[in-house]
Design an enzyme around this catalytic site. Structure first.
Site, PDB file in Angstrom:
ATOM      1  N   ASP A   7      35.518  30.653  35.677  1.00 12.81           N
ATOM      2  CA  ASP A   7      34.523  30.804  34.819  1.00 12.81           C
ATOM      3  C   ASP A   7      35.533  30.238  33.499  1.00 12.81           C
ATOM      4  OD1 ASP A   7      33.627  31.585  32.078  1.00 12.81           O
ATOM      5  OD2 ASP A   7      33.230  33.721  32.689  1.00 12.81           O
TER       6      ASP A   7
ATOM      7  N   CYS B  97      39.183  35.360  42.526  1.00 14.44           N
ATOM      8  CA  CYS B  97      38.857  34.083  42.129  1.00 14.44           C
ATOM      9  C   CYS B  97      40.050  33.439  42.096  1.00 14.44           C
ATOM     10  CB  CYS B  97      38.332  33.938  40.594  1.00 14.44           C
ATOM     11  SG  CYS B  97      36.784  34.758  40.438  1.00 14.44           S
TER      12      CYS B  97
END
Length: 264
Positions: free
Chosen positions: A169, A146
């Site tokens: 997130d 990520c």
């Protein structure tokens, strides 16, 4: 950290409803930037309690070049368990790419050692960066990276770093990511006899999972407290010789934990 709460508010107000790999669904925006002056405190959110051992041990694990959860589990850290195979392996994720990137001619590149060398010998270089996005090995990873690219910048004896995170997130992951890279900047600055500068964070698909929205609404009602201070208790001979006990976070007085379910 008002910036973090402002980001949550922005997503709740303007986020686009999107499907995602996990099937949970998200509210998403594309593109966001934040800047943290590390001289003004350690950027660890105070509006909910963060598990500091997980942040530190994960970073040390990355720096060890490891991709098996054995070290994490030995230290009672379970944040990667959901993605590991029955042997605890995760494939060629962050640690592998940071410390042992495979080249086409069979050699390996230690990107972290290269960064240290560049900062010390050529601090004005525009090539002081680390990539985790190895296109040839993405399919072998249990979870694609990520936070995929970070670059260092030296000015007036201060070390700054900018991170690009393709997928974020915001409720569960982002507080860990910010704190982790802030620690890394402190560590590398110490090893290179520099002061800490700024941490700049840039996100691509920046999202709240839909099962976190109500939890996030609860969090934004809390007023941020004074940031804590990170103290590194000693200077090892190498970046790779730090241990968990070398780090102390002083003055961290967060609100209570708001627990959210992770989407796998």
């Amino acid at each position: 950290m008002k910036q973090y709460l402002d980001l949550i508010k922005k997503i709740i107000k303007n986020g686009n409803s999107k499907k995602d790999r996990t099937g949970t669904g998200t509210l998403s925006i594309f593109g966001h930037h934040m800047k943290f002056d590390l001289k003004k405190g350690f950027p660890l959110i105070t509006t909910k309690k963060c598990h500091i051992p997980s942040i530190i041990h994960e970073l040390l694990w990355f720096l060890r070049g490891e991709t098996n959860i054995k070290y994490l589990n030995e230290n009672k850290i379970s944040i990667w368990d959901n993605w590991a195979d029955k042997f605890g392996d995760l494939g060629p994720i962050y640690g592998k790419q940071w410390r042992s990137w495979d080249t086409s001619n069979g050699k390996k590149i230690d990107q972290i050692k290269n960064v240290l060398k560049q900062i010390k010998e050529d601090p004005d270089s525009r090539r002081i960066l680390v990539s985790s996005w190895n296109v040839g090995e993405i399919d072998k990873m249990s979870l694609a990276p990520c936070h995929i690219l970070f670059q260092f910048y030296v000015l007036k004896k201060k070390l700054s770093c900018q991170l690009y995170q393709r997928s974020c997130d915001v409720f569960l992951g982002l507080p860990f990511n910010i704190a982790s890279y802030a620690i890394l900047i402190h560590m590398i600055a110490q090893q290179c006899n520099l002061q800490v500068g700024e941490f700049l964070w840039t996100g691509g698909d920046v999202h709240l999972y839909k099962n976190h929205v109500e939890l996030a609404k609860k969090q934004i009602l809390r007023i941020p407290k004074k940031l804590p201070e990170l103290i590194i208790l000693k200077k090892p001979q190498s970046l790779f010789q730090y241990s968990f006990e070398d780090f102390k976070i002083v003055g961290y007085k967060p609100y209570s934990l708001i627990k959210g379910k992770i989407s796998v």
